[in-house]
Scaffold this motif. Sequence first.
Motif, PDB file in Angstrom:
ATOM      1  N   ALA A  83      -8.785  10.454  -6.901  1.00 46.42           N
ATOM      2  CA  ALA A  83      -9.850  11.253  -6.297  1.00 46.42           C
ATOM      3  C   ALA A  83     -10.385  10.601  -5.036  1.00 46.42           C
ATOM      4  O   ALA A  83     -10.819  11.287  -4.110  1.00 46.42           O
ATOM      5  CB  ALA A  83     -10.989  11.459  -7.299  1.00 46.42           C
ATOM      6  N   LYS A 136     -18.535  22.106  -1.741  1.00 40.73           N
ATOM      7  CA  LYS A 136     -17.100  22.347  -1.757  1.00 40.73           C
ATOM      8  C   LYS A 136     -16.394  21.025  -1.502  1.00 40.73           C
ATOM      9  O   LYS A 136     -16.775  20.270  -0.615  1.00 40.73           O
ATOM     10  CB  LYS A 136     -16.722  23.369  -0.693  1.00 40.73           C
ATOM     11  CG  LYS A 136     -17.244  24.752  -0.989  1.00 40.73           C
ATOM     12  CD  LYS A 136     -16.752  25.748   0.033  1.00 40.73           C
ATOM     13  CE  LYS A 136     -17.366  27.083  -0.282  1.00 40.73           C
ATOM     14  NZ  LYS A 136     -16.406  28.121  -0.488  1.00 40.73           N
ATOM     15  N   VAL A 137     -15.373  20.766  -2.314  1.00 43.06           N
ATOM     16  CA  VAL A 137     -14.554  19.574  -2.145  1.00 43.06           C
ATOM     17  C   VAL A 137     -13.105  20.027  -2.012  1.00 43.06           C
ATOM     18  O   VAL A 137     -12.731  21.097  -2.506  1.00 43.06           O
ATOM     19  CB  VAL A 137     -14.714  18.589  -3.324  1.00 43.06           C
ATOM     20  CG1 VAL A 137     -16.132  18.053  -3.402  1.00 43.06           C
ATOM     21  CG2 VAL A 137     -14.303  19.216  -4.635  1.00 43.06           C
ATOM     22  N   SER A 169      -9.497  17.038  -6.178  1.00 43.00           N
ATOM     23  CA  SER A 169     -10.613  17.320  -7.085  1.00 43.00           C
ATOM     24  C   SER A 169     -10.231  16.862  -8.493  1.00 43.00           C
ATOM     25  O   SER A 169      -9.052  16.845  -8.862  1.00 43.00           O
ATOM     26  CB  SER A 169     -10.941  18.811  -7.096  1.00 43.00           C
ATOM     27  OG  SER A 169      -9.900  19.535  -7.724  1.00 43.00           O
ATOM     28  N   GLU A 170     -11.214  16.487  -9.279  1.00 46.20           N
ATOM     29  CA  GLU A 170     -10.956  16.033 -10.642  1.00 46.20           C
ATOM     30  C   GLU A 170     -10.282  17.122 -11.463  1.00 46.20           C
ATOM     31  O   GLU A 170      -9.414  16.838 -12.293  1.00 46.20           O
ATOM     32  CB  GLU A 170     -12.243  15.565 -11.307  1.00 46.20           C
ATOM     33  CG  GLU A 170     -12.745  14.253 -10.768  1.00 46.20           C
ATOM     34  CD  GLU A 170     -13.945  13.713 -11.529  1.00 46.20           C
ATOM     35  OE1 GLU A 170     -14.145  14.093 -12.703  1.00 46.20           O
ATOM     36  OE2 GLU A 170     -14.678  12.899 -10.947  1.00 46.20           O
ATOM     37  N   THR A 171     -10.668  18.365 -11.229  1.00 49.35           N
ATOM     38  CA  THR A 171     -10.078  19.485 -11.962  1.00 49.35           C
ATOM     39  C   THR A 171      -8.585  19.571 -11.682  1.00 49.35           C
ATOM     40  O   THR A 171      -7.768  19.662 -12.606  1.00 49.35           O
ATOM     41  CB  THR A 171     -10.766  20.808 -11.555  1.00 49.35           C
ATOM     42  OG1 THR A 171     -12.164  20.695 -11.803  1.00 49.35           O
ATOM     43  CG2 THR A 171     -10.187  21.976 -12.298  1.00 49.35           C
ATOM     44  N   THR A 200     -10.365  24.584  -1.021  1.00 48.84           N
ATOM     45  CA  THR A 200     -11.488  23.833  -1.584  1.00 48.84           C
ATOM     46  C   THR A 200     -11.870  24.430  -2.936  1.00 48.84           C
ATOM     47  O   THR A 200     -11.449  25.529  -3.290  1.00 48.84           O
ATOM     48  CB  THR A 200     -12.715  23.865  -0.650  1.00 48.84           C
ATOM     49  OG1 THR A 200     -13.105  25.219  -0.456  1.00 48.84           O
ATOM     50  CG2 THR A 200     -12.419  23.200   0.687  1.00 48.84           C
ATOM     51  N   MET A 202     -17.990  22.559  -6.461  1.00 46.25           N
ATOM     52  CA  MET A 202     -18.392  21.554  -7.443  1.00 46.25           C
ATOM     53  C   MET A 202     -19.911  21.451  -7.398  1.00 46.25           C
ATOM     54  O   MET A 202     -20.540  21.753  -6.400  1.00 46.25           O
ATOM     55  CB  MET A 202     -17.791  20.186  -7.100  1.00 46.25           C
ATOM     56  CG  MET A 202     -16.288  20.164  -7.066  1.00 46.25           C
ATOM     57  SD  MET A 202     -15.509  20.469  -8.648  1.00 46.25           S
ATOM     58  CE  MET A 202     -15.942  19.012  -9.530  1.00 46.25           C
TER      59      MET A 202
END
Length: 192
Positions: free
Chosen positions: A164, A77-78, A83-85, A59, A62
């Motif tokens: 996403a 937490k994602v 995640s976009e990152t 994770t 964010m």
Amino acid sequence: MFNQNPQRCLRGLKSEFTDIAHRAEKLFPILTHLTVETACRAIVDELNYSISQIDPKKTINMGAFRLKPDGSLTDKKVPLARSETNLSELLDGVCGSMSDYALHVDPDTKKKQYKRFAPRSSDAGDFPDFNNFKFDGPEGSNALQFACESIVEEFEDDIISLFAKETDHVVDKLCNEVSDHCKGTKFQSDEL
């Protein structure tokens, strides 16, 4: 916006891909609609593969990272994979894998399409029949890479947003609807 006529949407999408192809033809005369279509589908295939290689338990934090009145941090937490990152990083390198694709001619139907010829590490021993591939040197993969880069440049935010939140039918949504222009249409070609 989403209540547009599907035929009108398809014309708009074809126009966008045609614009990409026309811009690219000046640099790569062999670039065709097939190249642009393959690049779009390859982006989805390569991103899906890269996402599948990431541990689903990982994770990333964010959020705003602000302090609550009680002194604790507000973050969430994602999953790292979507995640976009992470998607942005994967998207930065996705077009480099276009050199792993070549024009494939089906021996029975004579249908031409670009396919991945280079096996991935997880495809150990699963080699394609190279007799049906036409390797046209760096020009072919350069044209495919240029088409990929054009699509990524023009639709980067939409691609990241789609990956996403979506896990199914990404090819349909990205390659037919591109940024939700044409909801409800189906992708007409075979999968890579």
